[in-house]
Design a protein around this motif. Sequence first.
Motif, PDB file in Angstrom:
ATOM      1  N   THR A 158       0.841  -1.196   0.000  1.00  0.00           N
ATOM      2  CA  THR A 158       0.000   0.000   0.000  1.00  0.00           C
ATOM      3  C   THR A 158       0.878   1.248   0.000  1.00  0.00           C
ATOM      4  O   THR A 158       1.694   1.430   0.903  1.00  0.00           O
ATOM      5  CB  THR A 158      -0.910   0.022   1.243  1.00  0.00           C
ATOM      6  OG1 THR A 158      -1.701  -1.166   1.260  1.00  0.00           O
ATOM      7  CG2 THR A 158      -1.814   1.237   1.220  1.00  0.00           C
ATOM      8  N   GLN A 196     -11.051  -2.076  -0.898  1.00  0.00           N
ATOM      9  CA  GLN A 196      -9.936  -2.104  -1.825  1.00  0.00           C
ATOM     10  C   GLN A 196      -9.892  -0.813  -2.624  1.00  0.00           C
ATOM     11  O   GLN A 196     -10.933  -0.230  -2.941  1.00  0.00           O
ATOM     12  CB  GLN A 196     -10.059  -3.296  -2.772  1.00  0.00           C
ATOM     13  CG  GLN A 196      -8.818  -3.542  -3.628  1.00  0.00           C
ATOM     14  CD  GLN A 196      -8.933  -4.820  -4.425  1.00  0.00           C
ATOM     15  OE1 GLN A 196      -9.986  -5.437  -4.479  1.00  0.00           O
ATOM     16  NE2 GLN A 196      -7.852  -5.237  -5.040  1.00  0.00           N
ATOM     17  N   ASP A 247      -4.646  -3.052  -6.379  1.00  0.00           N
ATOM     18  CA  ASP A 247      -4.866  -4.237  -5.562  1.00  0.00           C
ATOM     19  C   ASP A 247      -4.245  -4.040  -4.181  1.00  0.00           C
ATOM     20  O   ASP A 247      -3.280  -4.703  -3.809  1.00  0.00           O
ATOM     21  CB  ASP A 247      -4.254  -5.461  -6.263  1.00  0.00           C
ATOM     22  CG  ASP A 247      -4.590  -6.759  -5.532  1.00  0.00           C
ATOM     23  OD1 ASP A 247      -5.532  -6.742  -4.714  1.00  0.00           O
ATOM     24  OD2 ASP A 247      -3.907  -7.780  -5.778  1.00  0.00           O
ATOM     25  N   HIS A 248      -4.753  -3.086  -3.440  1.00  0.00           N
ATOM     26  CA  HIS A 248      -4.329  -2.865  -2.064  1.00  0.00           C
ATOM     27  C   HIS A 248      -5.433  -2.130  -1.331  1.00  0.00           C
ATOM     28  O   HIS A 248      -6.435  -1.712  -1.939  1.00  0.00           O
ATOM     29  CB  HIS A 248      -2.999  -2.099  -1.992  1.00  0.00           C
ATOM     30  CG  HIS A 248      -3.012  -0.792  -2.741  1.00  0.00           C
ATOM     31  ND1 HIS A 248      -3.738   0.314  -2.321  1.00  0.00           N
ATOM     32  CD2 HIS A 248      -2.394  -0.414  -3.885  1.00  0.00           C
ATOM     33  CE1 HIS A 248      -3.563   1.305  -3.158  1.00  0.00           C
ATOM     34  NE2 HIS A 248      -2.755   0.899  -4.126  1.00  0.00           N
TER      35      HIS A 248
END
Length: 727
Positions: A519, A539, A544-545
């Motif tokens: 992240t 999300q 994708d974090h």
Amino acid sequence: MNLISAAPWDGWDLPGYALPSAGTVLGALVLVAWMFKEESGKGRRKPNDELNRAIERVVGGVVRGIGRFLAGRDLVGEPRTTATWWRSGVPVGTGDSSVADLTVSSSPRWPKRRMRRDAVHWLGTPLRMLISVGRGLAAWSRWPHAARSLVRLGLPAAAWGLWLHPDETRPVLIGAGAVAVLVVLTGPGGLEWWEPRKATDDELYGPGVWAAVRQVLRLDENAPRKKRLSIDADLSAEGARIVLLLPLEWMGGKDAMAALQHVIDTRIPGEWAARWERAGAKPYVEWTRKPAPTAKPVLPGYVQWKSTGNRFEVFVGKAIEGDRIVDVMVQTQSATPHWGVGGDTGSGKSTVLYIPVVHARQHGELIDILDTKQNSLIEAEGASGVRIHKTVRSCVAAFAEFMVSMMAAEAAMGKGAPPGARAQLVPRTLVIDELPTLIKLAYVWWRYGIKGKGTPPFLDWFSIILLQGRSSDHRIVVGTQQFANSFFGGTMERAQIGSKFIVGLQDRISWGVAFGQSTPVIQYDTTVKGRGAFADKRQAPDADHLYVREFQPAYITPMVATLLADCPPAPDWFDAGQMAPWITDEALTEADLVAGVRAFLPGGAYGPSAPTVTPTAAPGTVPHQPSSAHVTSPPVTSGTAPHVTTAQAAAGTTEDDALPPTYSLAEACAQGIVPWQHSTARQYKKRSEEKGVPFPEGIPDGRTTHYTEEELRDWVKRWKSVVPSKS
């Protein structure tokens, strides 16, 4: 018949031989061209071919020159401006003209400003008019072709008219002169009623863009720009476009496409987004102006707390989501009902913990606060329904009682529970301030205070509550320096902290522990009190974090005492420090078998001898006295658990929770407890097991392991006895 005397131009008063002689010369030229005409057949040329071509070039040049003259174009060379038949132009092929110079005459444009009438303006008008006329004449090559053609044909026509018909021609010339004077008088140098047309963006930027685009597309130098490149006249207008038609044979790899984009980026102001259409019979690329970036909203430095009216929805503050500011709500009825706030000492995390205390009490919940700092949540002391535990022994006892209460509540909601058991249940919240400190002190107390053996059960209790608390309305809110797994018992348990907040400046490691190593760190103003970031298991929209947002917590501290005083009073058993009445003998026995809690409850072998709660204050007042002050009431027992009592404590006595100080290895080296440099001590620590000198186990806090002075001195003594030469 005399051809000369009968010629149609006799009435023109020209010399009789003039036109016939010109016709003779022209005929001679045609005859010479025919005589030297190139022969066909075998592809050979006669010796006079060069002369033949020269004559063709001369004749062609004369014809083209006459056509250019009549059309108002430049007589020789390439066009020097972008002027057309009806439109004035701007210079091409030069780089020394400024935008202010590209203002050649064309259609009038009535000015928006009012005409000035001061004396200085009128006195300077003649000079400005002359200058304006001079500039207009100097910009001859930028005139519209129609105007230039009119001047070119008009001057000979005027001379011819004055020669042949002076009386008729003079009024026409006077009228034309008057119009010219009127144009000059009302123009920029005079009354300023109209202004010359500015150059369009197509004229201003088109030539330079096309010169570079031709090289990328590998087009011929004479390729017409208008057929392939279209630039809107006003690129600042909404919907402005730049369109380039691509050749079918152009391969156009990534580098070539990037080169075209570079041309637009460097030769046209602003930011432009490309849309490529390579399929079809007419491939093209279209650029449109990127929309202006939306100004990022700025969080206020102060957020007023508000009640949501929903027990399962806690208002915590405001955050930035995209281009808007939204309310931050913690949904405690979700699959992750527990939440926490992280930050270094002094960052303001304890202040945020007032929010769940007030919110829960407003909806009838009961609050236990574990505060080993002993003054973090002082505004809540003495309020009904709030028990604050400050010593390690009382914190561990409250921890144990909370877990037993949770397990008993779960049983009371079952189908086989006694009638009326469910009606006794009251939702409860456990607020833990400085979780790492509590765990560290609890381990020190277990190992050195009460000489406990093996692994203490504290983290197991914590794990069970995190995993099972929601179904029985037992929730946890934690304040911690870091969301490390070691504080929560494992990854699965830590995942139950659904909403994680951090306040103040956080290092990269702590950020990754809270939100994940992948992240990215967001920037926020750490000079604003309480400013931080949070994530709630959502999300990120485009990655994708976790979706981490900038956050400003609500400031509720000044209102805590008043808000708590207005809450409904808590049950008497809670304010008196007793255990929950739904804790039955069977529930207590089961909890003791599962987690070994009995010895830590009040009256147990390791529990406090008396309840350690703050006396409830009168309405509207909050006594700021230590919560460790003992209640001097008669002995109380839990409603249905006679095996665990809270015996009365003698007035003035205190719990024997004095714990030995602990040190990290670096601190011990710095203070001389370990007589070596830290790097040397670390090497000896690694070799201890090999030499048969076990290193102390110590007390970990998630980052660093701490040891007592006695443990470290004992290890140094044993090490020196085994390896004397190295010490």
